[in-house]
Design a protein around this motif. Structure first.
Motif, mmCIF file in Angstrom:
data_model
loop_
_atom_site.group_PDB
_atom_site.id
_atom_site.type_symbol
_atom_site.label_atom_id
_atom_site.label_comp_id
_atom_site.label_asym_id
_atom_site.label_seq_id
_atom_site.Cartn_x
_atom_site.Cartn_y
_atom_site.Cartn_z
ATOM 1 N N ASP A 1 52.097 -20.882 -16.741
ATOM 2 C CA ASP A 1 50.941 -20.424 -15.962
ATOM 3 C C ASP A 1 50.951 -20.971 -14.535
ATOM 4 N N SER A 2 51.552 -22.159 -14.352
ATOM 5 C CA SER A 2 51.578 -22.757 -13.012
ATOM 6 C C SER A 2 52.468 -21.974 -12.046
ATOM 7 N N CYS A 3 53.338 -21.102 -12.585
ATOM 8 C CA CYS A 3 54.202 -20.284 -11.732
ATOM 9 C C CYS A 3 53.466 -19.046 -11.191
ATOM 10 N N PHE A 4 52.243 -18.834 -11.662
ATOM 11 C CA PHE A 4 51.472 -17.659 -11.259
ATOM 12 C C PHE A 4 50.123 -18.109 -10.706
ATOM 13 N N ARG A 5 49.545 -17.234 -9.916
ATOM 14 C CA ARG A 5 48.168 -17.467 -9.482
ATOM 15 C C ARG A 5 47.290 -16.369 -10.074
ATOM 16 N N SER A 6 46.103 -16.748 -10.427
ATOM 17 C CA SER A 6 45.188 -15.785 -11.018
ATOM 18 C C SER A 6 44.700 -14.822 -9.942
ATOM 19 N N LYS A 7 45.060 -13.577 -10.130
ATOM 20 C CA LYS A 7 44.686 -12.579 -9.132
ATOM 21 C C LYS A 7 44.728 -11.199 -9.781
ATOM 22 N N ALA A 8 43.667 -10.444 -9.553
ATOM 23 C CA ALA A 8 43.645 -9.077 -10.071
ATOM 24 C C ALA A 8 44.647 -8.233 -9.297
ATOM 25 N N CYS A 9 45.416 -7.422 -10.025
ATOM 26 C CA CYS A 9 46.414 -6.579 -9.383
ATOM 27 C C CYS A 9 46.595 -5.310 -10.208
ATOM 28 N N THR A 10 47.097 -4.309 -9.587
ATOM 29 C CA THR A 10 47.356 -3.047 -10.291
ATOM 30 C C THR A 10 48.794 -2.629 -10.066
ATOM 31 N N PHE A 11 49.373 -2.009 -11.075
ATOM 32 C CA PHE A 11 50.716 -1.443 -10.969
ATOM 33 C C PHE A 11 50.863 -0.437 -12.108
ATOM 34 N N TYR A 12 51.949 0.302 -12.062
ATOM 35 C CA TYR A 12 52.158 1.347 -13.054
ATOM 36 C C TYR A 12 53.125 0.877 -14.142
ATOM 37 N N SER A 13 52.849 1.300 -15.358
ATOM 38 C CA SER A 13 53.793 1.046 -16.445
ATOM 39 C C SER A 13 54.973 1.980 -16.281
ATOM 40 N N GLN A 14 56.009 1.788 -17.068
ATOM 41 C CA GLN A 14 57.201 2.628 -16.951
ATOM 42 C C GLN A 14 56.909 4.071 -17.369
ATOM 43 N N ASN A 15 55.859 4.247 -18.156
ATOM 44 C CA ASN A 15 55.468 5.592 -18.573
ATOM 45 C C ASN A 15 54.484 6.246 -17.601
ATOM 46 N N GLY A 16 54.134 5.516 -16.515
ATOM 47 C CA GLY A 16 53.289 6.095 -15.490
ATOM 48 C C GLY A 16 51.822 5.798 -15.598
ATOM 49 N N SER A 17 51.390 5.036 -16.606
ATOM 50 C CA SER A 17 49.969 4.722 -16.715
ATOM 51 C C SER A 17 49.634 3.524 -15.828
ATOM 52 N N LEU A 18 48.424 3.524 -15.286
ATOM 53 C CA LEU A 18 48.000 2.462 -14.379
ATOM 54 C C LEU A 18 47.627 1.221 -15.180
ATOM 55 N N LEU A 19 48.171 0.071 -14.773
ATOM 56 C CA LEU A 19 47.918 -1.187 -15.479
ATOM 57 C C LEU A 19 47.106 -2.127 -14.604
ATOM 58 N N GLN A 20 46.251 -2.902 -15.235
ATOM 59 C CA GLN A 20 45.466 -3.913 -14.545
ATOM 60 C C GLN A 20 46.038 -5.286 -14.896
ATOM 61 N N GLY A 21 46.625 -5.953 -13.908
ATOM 62 C CA GLY A 21 47.173 -7.285 -14.132
ATOM 63 C C GLY A 21 46.199 -8.379 -13.753
ATOM 64 N N SER A 22 46.480 -9.582 -14.254
ATOM 65 C CA SER A 22 45.603 -10.724 -13.975
ATOM 66 C C SER A 22 46.323 -11.864 -13.288
ATOM 67 N N TRP A 23 47.684 -11.821 -13.274
ATOM 68 C CA TRP A 23 48.460 -12.926 -12.721
ATOM 69 C C TRP A 23 49.547 -12.369 -11.806
ATOM 70 N N VAL A 24 49.766 -13.047 -10.674
ATOM 71 C CA VAL A 24 50.821 -12.666 -9.733
ATOM 72 C C VAL A 24 51.713 -13.885 -9.510
ATOM 73 N N ALA A 25 53.036 -13.667 -9.596
ATOM 74 C CA ALA A 25 53.974 -14.779 -9.439
ATOM 75 C C ALA A 25 53.904 -15.373 -8.036
ATOM 76 N N LYS A 26 53.956 -16.712 -7.958
ATOM 77 C CA LYS A 26 53.983 -17.392 -6.659
ATOM 78 C C LYS A 26 55.397 -17.426 -6.078
ATOM 79 N N LYS A 27 56.383 -17.366 -6.985
ATOM 80 C CA LYS A 27 57.777 -17.495 -6.576
ATOM 81 C C LYS A 27 58.626 -16.903 -7.706
ATOM 82 N N GLN A 28 59.933 -17.006 -7.562
ATOM 83 C CA GLN A 28 60.792 -16.553 -8.644
ATOM 84 C C GLN A 28 60.585 -17.458 -9.867
ATOM 85 N N VAL A 29 60.449 -16.834 -11.020
ATOM 86 C CA VAL A 29 60.248 -17.576 -12.271
ATOM 87 C C VAL A 29 61.619 -17.821 -12.897
ATOM 88 N N THR A 30 61.990 -19.083 -13.035
ATOM 89 C CA THR A 30 63.329 -19.413 -13.545
ATOM 90 C C THR A 30 63.222 -20.342 -14.756
#
Length: 326
Positions: A213-242
């Protein structure tokens, strides 16, 4: 009173007095006899009570002795049974030793020589070694009697010890994660499912959910699934997750936007949750993703699954085919 009556009275008076005197003399004797009879009756009662008590004591003693003898007999039978079982175990052990001695097998594993038994090699049904030495296949020995298997023999002793004991004993495996991974590869080659199950994730450091969880910041975001449906996200990466060669089993990566990509090379991600996530440039090379959940995720951004284990992994309909996964 008439002279006749007086005469009769005088006639009986003396006998009557005699009888009375005699009765008076006998009365103490009768009292004495009555006392003796009473004492005899009391004595008889006392004797009967004594005999009854003695009979009870005798029965109790006999019962106690019977119980003691029964317990001693049971203990003796138990010891005899233990000795018999011990002898049977020794007999089985000696039979096992005889089988081992009579079925000695010499192996050449990539140039490293081992000697074991047919019983050991066939101890795990369904394994490659059991199939090889089951008698169903013709095997070739070299001039010294060795069967050659073209594998690295460095870790084969761990394989043999597992087959001999039927379990993996704690402390008997190397702690180096690289060696554990190499041993897992060998166990997979020999199809030793019991050993594979034990090795899964061992030697790889476990990562807590808070670290992810420390690799992400809590933030509402939207993007599309691979099938084209709109998704509501809650976390956005701060950097590359390794997380290379880590144990991430069961962790939650859902509703996350991997903006800068991620690397999970060689990691254990069994039952990990990637639902509703945007997986851009995520590398799952050689990762264990069995039973992981990718439903409703977007994997179109060059996600790599080369060499990954995907048994039981869940994807939205048609996604595996789009990615060329089988």
């Amino acid at each position: 009173m008439s002279l006749w009556a007086k005469s009769q009275s005088d006639q009986w008076e003396e006998p009557i007095q005699t009888v009375i005197s005699e009765m008076q003399r006998v009365a103490p004797v009768m009292q004495q006899l009555t006392g003796i009879q009473n004492r005899l009756q009391k004595g008889a009662v006392a004797v009967e009570e004594l005999m009854s008590r003695k009979r009870r004591e005798f029965r109790d003693e006999m019962e106690a002795e019977r119980k003691e003898l029964t317990a001693e007999k049971a203990a003796a039978m138990g010891e005899i049974r233990k000795e018999r079982e011990k002898l049977e175990e020794q007999k089985k052990a000696m039979e096992g030793v005889y089988k081992f001695q009579s079925s000695k097998i010499k192996l050449d594993i990539g140039g490293t020589k081992f000697t074991t038994s047919l019983e050991t090699l066939c101890s795990e049904p369904g394994s490659m070694l059991e199939a090889m030495f089951s008698g169903r296949h013709k095997l070739i020995q070299d001039e010294d009697g060795y069967y050659f298997i073209d594998r690295d023999g460095t870790h084969f002793r761990y394989i043999l010890n597992y087959l001999r004991d039927g379990i993996v004993k704690e402390g008997c495996l190397p702690s180096d994660p690289q060696i554990v991974k190499e041993l897992e590869v060998e166990a997979d080659f020999y199809q030793l499912q019991g050993l594979l199950k034990f090795l899964e994730g061992r030697g790889l450091p476990a990562v807590p959910q808070d670290d992810v969880d420390s690799c992400f910041r809590s933030k509402a975001c939207t993007f599309y699934s691979q099938n084209g449906s709109l998704l509501q996200g809650s976390w956005v990466a701060k950097k590359q997750v390794t997380y290379k060669f880590k144990n991430l089993s069961g962790l939650d990566f859902s509703s996350r936007k991997f903006t800068y990509g991620a690397s999970f090379v060689g990691s254990i991600l069994r039952k990990a949750n990637f639902r509703n996530s945007l997986l851009t440039n995520v590398d799952f090379t050689n990762a264990d993703l069995r039973d992981a959940d990718f439903e409703n995720s977007n994997l179109s951004g060059r996600a790599c699954f080369t060499g990954a284990k995907l048994d039981g992994a869940r994807f939205s309909p048609g996604i595996k085919e789009q990615l060329g996964l089988h």
